[in-house]
Design a protein around this motif. Sequence first.
Motif, PDB file in Angstrom:
ATOM      1  N   ASP A  89      15.097 -10.933  25.172  1.00 11.34           N
ATOM      2  CA  ASP A  89      14.872 -12.184  24.433  1.00 11.34           C
ATOM      3  C   ASP A  89      14.375 -11.942  23.016  1.00 11.34           C
ATOM      4  O   ASP A  89      14.234 -12.890  22.241  1.00 11.34           O
ATOM      5  CB  ASP A  89      13.831 -13.046  25.163  1.00 11.34           C
ATOM      6  N   GLN A  90      14.089 -10.711  22.626  1.00 11.06           N
ATOM      7  CA  GLN A  90      13.433 -10.399  21.365  1.00 11.06           C
ATOM      8  C   GLN A  90      14.432 -10.001  20.280  1.00 11.06           C
ATOM      9  O   GLN A  90      15.603  -9.754  20.574  1.00 11.06           O
ATOM     10  CB  GLN A  90      12.448  -9.254  21.578  1.00 11.06           C
ATOM     11  N   PRO A  91      13.951  -9.854  19.041  1.00 12.37           N
ATOM     12  CA  PRO A  91      14.832  -9.374  17.976  1.00 12.37           C
ATOM     13  C   PRO A  91      15.093  -7.876  18.039  1.00 12.37           C
ATOM     14  O   PRO A  91      15.267  -7.223  17.029  1.00 12.37           O
ATOM     15  CB  PRO A  91      14.055  -9.734  16.693  1.00 12.37           C
ATOM     16  N   ASN A  92      15.087  -7.341  19.237  1.00 14.03           N
ATOM     17  CA  ASN A  92      15.584  -6.007  19.522  1.00 14.03           C
ATOM     18  C   ASN A  92      17.111  -6.126  19.589  1.00 14.03           C
ATOM     19  O   ASN A  92      17.613  -7.216  19.876  1.00 14.03           O
ATOM     20  CB  ASN A  92      15.000  -5.563  20.872  1.00 14.03           C
ATOM     21  N   PRO A  93      17.879  -5.083  19.333  1.00 17.17           N
ATOM     22  CA  PRO A  93      19.350  -5.224  19.397  1.00 17.17           C
ATOM     23  C   PRO A  93      19.857  -5.847  20.686  1.00 17.17           C
ATOM     24  O   PRO A  93      20.968  -6.393  20.714  1.00 17.17           O
ATOM     25  CB  PRO A  93      19.831  -3.779  19.247  1.00 17.17           C
ATOM     26  N   ARG A  94      19.082  -5.804  21.759  1.00 20.64           N
ATOM     27  CA  ARG A  94      19.499  -6.358  23.047  1.00 20.64           C
ATOM     28  C   ARG A  94      19.638  -7.879  23.054  1.00 20.64           C
ATOM     29  O   ARG A  94      20.124  -8.447  24.034  1.00 20.64           O
ATOM     30  CB  ARG A  94      18.491  -5.959  24.135  1.00 20.64           C
TER      31      ARG A  94
ATOM     32  N   GLY B 166       0.807  -1.211   0.000  1.00 22.73           N
ATOM     33  CA  GLY B 166       0.000   0.000   0.000  1.00 22.73           C
ATOM     34  C   GLY B 166       0.839   1.259   0.000  1.00 22.73           C
ATOM     35  O   GLY B 166       0.489   2.254  -0.649  1.00 22.73           O
ATOM     36  N   VAL B 167       1.951   1.226   0.717  1.00 22.58           N
ATOM     37  CA  VAL B 167       2.857   2.374   0.736  1.00 22.58           C
ATOM     38  C   VAL B 167       3.484   2.571  -0.637  1.00 22.58           C
ATOM     39  O   VAL B 167       3.566   3.695  -1.153  1.00 22.58           O
ATOM     40  CB  VAL B 167       3.950   2.176   1.815  1.00 22.58           C
ATOM     41  N   GLU B 168       3.905   1.486  -1.260  1.00 22.72           N
ATOM     42  CA  GLU B 168       4.540   1.589  -2.577  1.00 22.72           C
ATOM     43  C   GLU B 168       3.569   2.065  -3.648  1.00 22.72           C
ATOM     44  O   GLU B 168       3.965   2.763  -4.590  1.00 22.72           O
ATOM     45  CB  GLU B 168       5.144   0.242  -2.961  1.00 22.72           C
ATOM     46  N   ARG B 169       2.295   1.717  -3.509  1.00 24.30           N
ATOM     47  CA  ARG B 169       1.305   2.188  -4.486  1.00 24.30           C
ATOM     48  C   ARG B 169       1.151   3.709  -4.452  1.00 24.30           C
ATOM     49  O   ARG B 169       0.681   4.315  -5.423  1.00 24.30           O
ATOM     50  CB  ARG B 169      -0.044   1.512  -4.232  1.00 24.30           C
ATOM     51  N   LEU B 170       1.549   4.316  -3.345  1.00 22.10           N
ATOM     52  CA  LEU B 170       1.515   5.775  -3.243  1.00 22.10           C
ATOM     53  C   LEU B 170       2.796   6.413  -3.768  1.00 22.10           C
ATOM     54  O   LEU B 170       2.994   7.617  -3.655  1.00 22.10           O
ATOM     55  CB  LEU B 170       1.294   6.187  -1.780  1.00 22.10           C
ATOM     56  N   GLY B 171       3.678   5.583  -4.328  1.00 20.74           N
ATOM     57  CA  GLY B 171       4.909   6.093  -4.926  1.00 20.74           C
ATOM     58  C   GLY B 171       6.035   6.316  -3.934  1.00 20.74           C
ATOM     59  O   GLY B 171       7.007   7.021  -4.248  1.00 20.74           O
ATOM     60  N   ILE B 172       5.936   5.709  -2.758  1.00 21.07           N
ATOM     61  CA  ILE B 172       6.961   5.883  -1.726  1.00 21.07           C
ATOM     62  C   ILE B 172       7.849   4.640  -1.678  1.00 21.07           C
ATOM     63  O   ILE B 172       7.344   3.526  -1.514  1.00 21.07           O
ATOM     64  CB  ILE B 172       6.320   6.104  -0.337  1.00 21.07           C
ATOM     65  N   PRO B 173       9.157   4.782  -1.811  1.00 19.09           N
ATOM     66  CA  PRO B 173      10.049   3.627  -1.746  1.00 19.09           C
ATOM     67  C   PRO B 173      10.004   2.958  -0.367  1.00 19.09           C
ATOM     68  O   PRO B 173       9.947   3.640   0.659  1.00 19.09           O
ATOM     69  CB  PRO B 173      11.436   4.223  -2.002  1.00 19.09           C
ATOM     70  N   VAL B 174      10.030   1.641  -0.369  1.00 15.42           N
ATOM     71  CA  VAL B 174      10.047   0.862   0.873  1.00 15.42           C
ATOM     72  C   VAL B 174      11.306   0.011   0.892  1.00 15.42           C
ATOM     73  O   VAL B 174      11.643  -0.649  -0.098  1.00 15.42           O
ATOM     74  CB  VAL B 174       8.806  -0.039   0.995  1.00 15.42           C
ATOM     75  N   VAL B 175      11.999   0.023   2.020  1.00 13.42           N
ATOM     76  CA  VAL B 175      13.163  -0.837   2.244  1.00 13.42           C
ATOM     77  C   VAL B 175      12.818  -1.770   3.395  1.00 13.42           C
ATOM     78  O   VAL B 175      12.388  -1.318   4.457  1.00 13.42           O
ATOM     79  CB  VAL B 175      14.418  -0.009   2.577  1.00 13.42           C
ATOM     80  N   TYR B 176      13.001  -3.066   3.169  1.00 11.71           N
ATOM     81  CA  TYR B 176      12.675  -4.053   4.189  1.00 11.71           C
ATOM     82  C   TYR B 176      13.927  -4.558   4.909  1.00 11.71           C
ATOM     83  O   TYR B 176      14.966  -4.803   4.274  1.00 11.71           O
ATOM     84  CB  TYR B 176      11.964  -5.265   3.577  1.00 11.71           C
ATOM     85  N   VAL B 177      13.829  -4.692   6.210  1.00 10.31           N
ATOM     86  CA  VAL B 177      14.814  -5.412   7.005  1.00 10.31           C
ATOM     87  C   VAL B 177      14.081  -6.554   7.698  1.00 10.31           C
ATOM     88  O   VAL B 177      12.871  -6.479   7.920  1.00 10.31           O
ATOM     89  CB  VAL B 177      15.502  -4.497   8.044  1.00 10.31           C
ATOM     90  N   GLU B 178      14.800  -7.598   8.058  1.00 15.01           N
ATOM     91  CA  GLU B 178      14.124  -8.756   8.645  1.00 15.01           C
ATOM     92  C   GLU B 178      13.910  -8.586  10.149  1.00 15.01           C
ATOM     93  O   GLU B 178      12.801  -8.704  10.655  1.00 15.01           O
ATOM     94  CB  GLU B 178      14.916 -10.036   8.383  1.00 15.01           C
ATOM     95  N   LEU B 179      15.006  -8.373  10.896  1.00 15.14           N
ATOM     96  CA  LEU B 179      14.935  -8.239  12.356  1.00 15.14           C
ATOM     97  C   LEU B 179      14.128  -9.372  12.979  1.00 15.14           C
ATOM     98  O   LEU B 179      13.188  -9.145  13.736  1.00 15.14           O
ATOM     99  CB  LEU B 179      14.341  -6.884  12.747  1.00 15.14           C
ATOM    100  N   GLU B 180      14.502 -10.587  12.659  1.00 14.32           N
ATOM    101  CA  GLU B 180      13.776 -11.747  13.166  1.00 14.32           C
ATOM    102  C   GLU B 180      14.694 -12.870  13.607  1.00 14.32           C
ATOM    103  O   GLU B 180      14.412 -13.540  14.594  1.00 14.32           O
ATOM    104  CB  GLU B 180      12.822 -12.266  12.081  1.00 14.32           C
ATOM    105  N   THR B 181      15.796 -13.081  12.889  1.00 17.10           N
ATOM    106  CA  THR B 181      16.662 -14.207  13.192  1.00 17.10           C
ATOM    107  C   THR B 181      18.092 -13.751  13.426  1.00 17.10           C
ATOM    108  O   THR B 181      18.536 -12.717  12.916  1.00 17.10           O
ATOM    109  CB  THR B 181      16.660 -15.221  12.033  1.00 17.10           C
ATOM    110  N   ILE B 182      18.821 -14.570  14.184  1.00 17.06           N
ATOM    111  CA  ILE B 182      20.232 -14.293  14.437  1.00 17.06           C
ATOM    112  C   ILE B 182      21.021 -14.339  13.128  1.00 17.06           C
ATOM    113  O   ILE B 182      21.900 -13.507  12.883  1.00 17.06           O
ATOM    114  CB  ILE B 182      20.803 -15.307  15.449  1.00 17.06           C
ATOM    115  N   GLU B 183      20.688 -15.312  12.266  1.00 13.50           N
ATOM    116  CA  GLU B 183      21.451 -15.502  11.042  1.00 13.50           C
ATOM    117  C   GLU B 183      21.439 -14.265  10.148  1.00 13.50           C
ATOM    118  O   GLU B 183      22.423 -13.944   9.479  1.00 13.50           O
ATOM    119  CB  GLU B 183      20.890 -16.699  10.250  1.00 13.50           C
ATOM    120  N   ARG B 184      20.323 -13.542  10.145  1.00 16.74           N
ATOM    121  CA  ARG B 184      20.182 -12.412   9.233  1.00 16.74           C
ATOM    122  C   ARG B 184      20.406 -11.058   9.897  1.00 16.74           C
ATOM    123  O   ARG B 184      20.349 -10.029   9.217  1.00 16.74           O
ATOM    124  CB  ARG B 184      18.779 -12.443   8.616  1.00 16.74           C
ATOM    125  N   TYR B 185      20.653 -11.036  11.196  1.00 19.96           N
ATOM    126  CA  TYR B 185      20.694  -9.760  11.896  1.00 19.96           C
ATOM    127  C   TYR B 185      21.848  -8.868  11.439  1.00 19.96           C
ATOM    128  O   TYR B 185      21.683  -7.652  11.284  1.00 19.96           O
ATOM    129  CB  TYR B 185      20.768  -9.965  13.411  1.00 19.96           C
TER     130      TYR B 185
END
Length: 359
Positions: free
Chosen positions: A301-306, A133-152
Amino acid sequence: MSLSSLVPRSFFVGVFIVLAVVGGVSQRQGIEVVDALGRVVRFERPPERLTLAGKGSFMLIDAAYLFPTEARQRIAAFAGAAQLSVDWLTLIDPTFRQTKTLLESQVGPEQIAATKPDAVILRALESTKLGPGVERLGIPVVYVELETIERYLNDLRILGQIFVNSKRAEELGAFYAERLGRVAQRTREIRERPRVLVLNYSVRGGTVAFEVAPVKWMQTQMVERAGGDPIWTSTAQPGGWTVVTFEQIAAWNPDIIFIIDYSGDARVTISKLRQDPLWASLKAVKNNQIYGFPGDFYSWDQPNPRWILGLSWLATKIQPKLFSDIDILSELRAFFSLYGLSPETIQTKILPVLKGDLP
């Protein structure tokens, strides 16, 4: 607003600078950012107004502020979240109330567009929800995962691309890699892994529930890396916390139990559990091997930088002989210095709000 285009590409990490100058990166240069979905997002110039939104936005905000100068200057707005701590935000960005727009937690594309961003940063789980929905308004979106240790570490590199500060991303990567490497090296050849159970304590509508995390979530990965056997994996359902009964907990009868309490101090919860005859019969409780997961403004315990603090702390509890030299308070001070906090601020503002089983 910067023009962008999205180009499918096999996943890699990198940033292409369209124009090069000697001695650094000009703020007028074009850049390409490769996001967590492997897409290439092109900008004519580095985005100067960023909006952070979507589910778990506090994790995204905290990761962005590991680039303190850039976050303060370039973040224009961010969405609220159930766990969002205004006290913490005030520490890392004292002027955020005057310089940032705080959006509702369930923000939509039109509300995001109203903040006039050059780009929007979302977690990858929003790629089929808020993002299109954001991209349909012409706004660029960049995704990060912030879910797993492997991809952090890759997520930190993506933020480094957006902020045009790869050097800082490398410094952060080295901080995390050093601690990950320490844990991996010491647990590589262990023969005995204690049976570990991590439980999220929650109260909804006056009803107490205990829940276990999905196999791919951070909590499970942390136990495995810290030298434990996460015994709940065959019961956990993907996509969210799974409620388990005491009968199931008793059947597992784990060697070590860790209690998470997002709305309070897990030490208080554990004190109550010790007084319950059923819980008192469990091996972990009998052997004083039940611990409250630490936290400060946010749980570790979360995918927060902590999470890197949580991993180090877990290792000292699951494999204490292997990690007896780890001083978790020293680790804490090193971590919070990444946000530009002084030793005095850490002493007076962080240590007093610590929760869980810490020295």
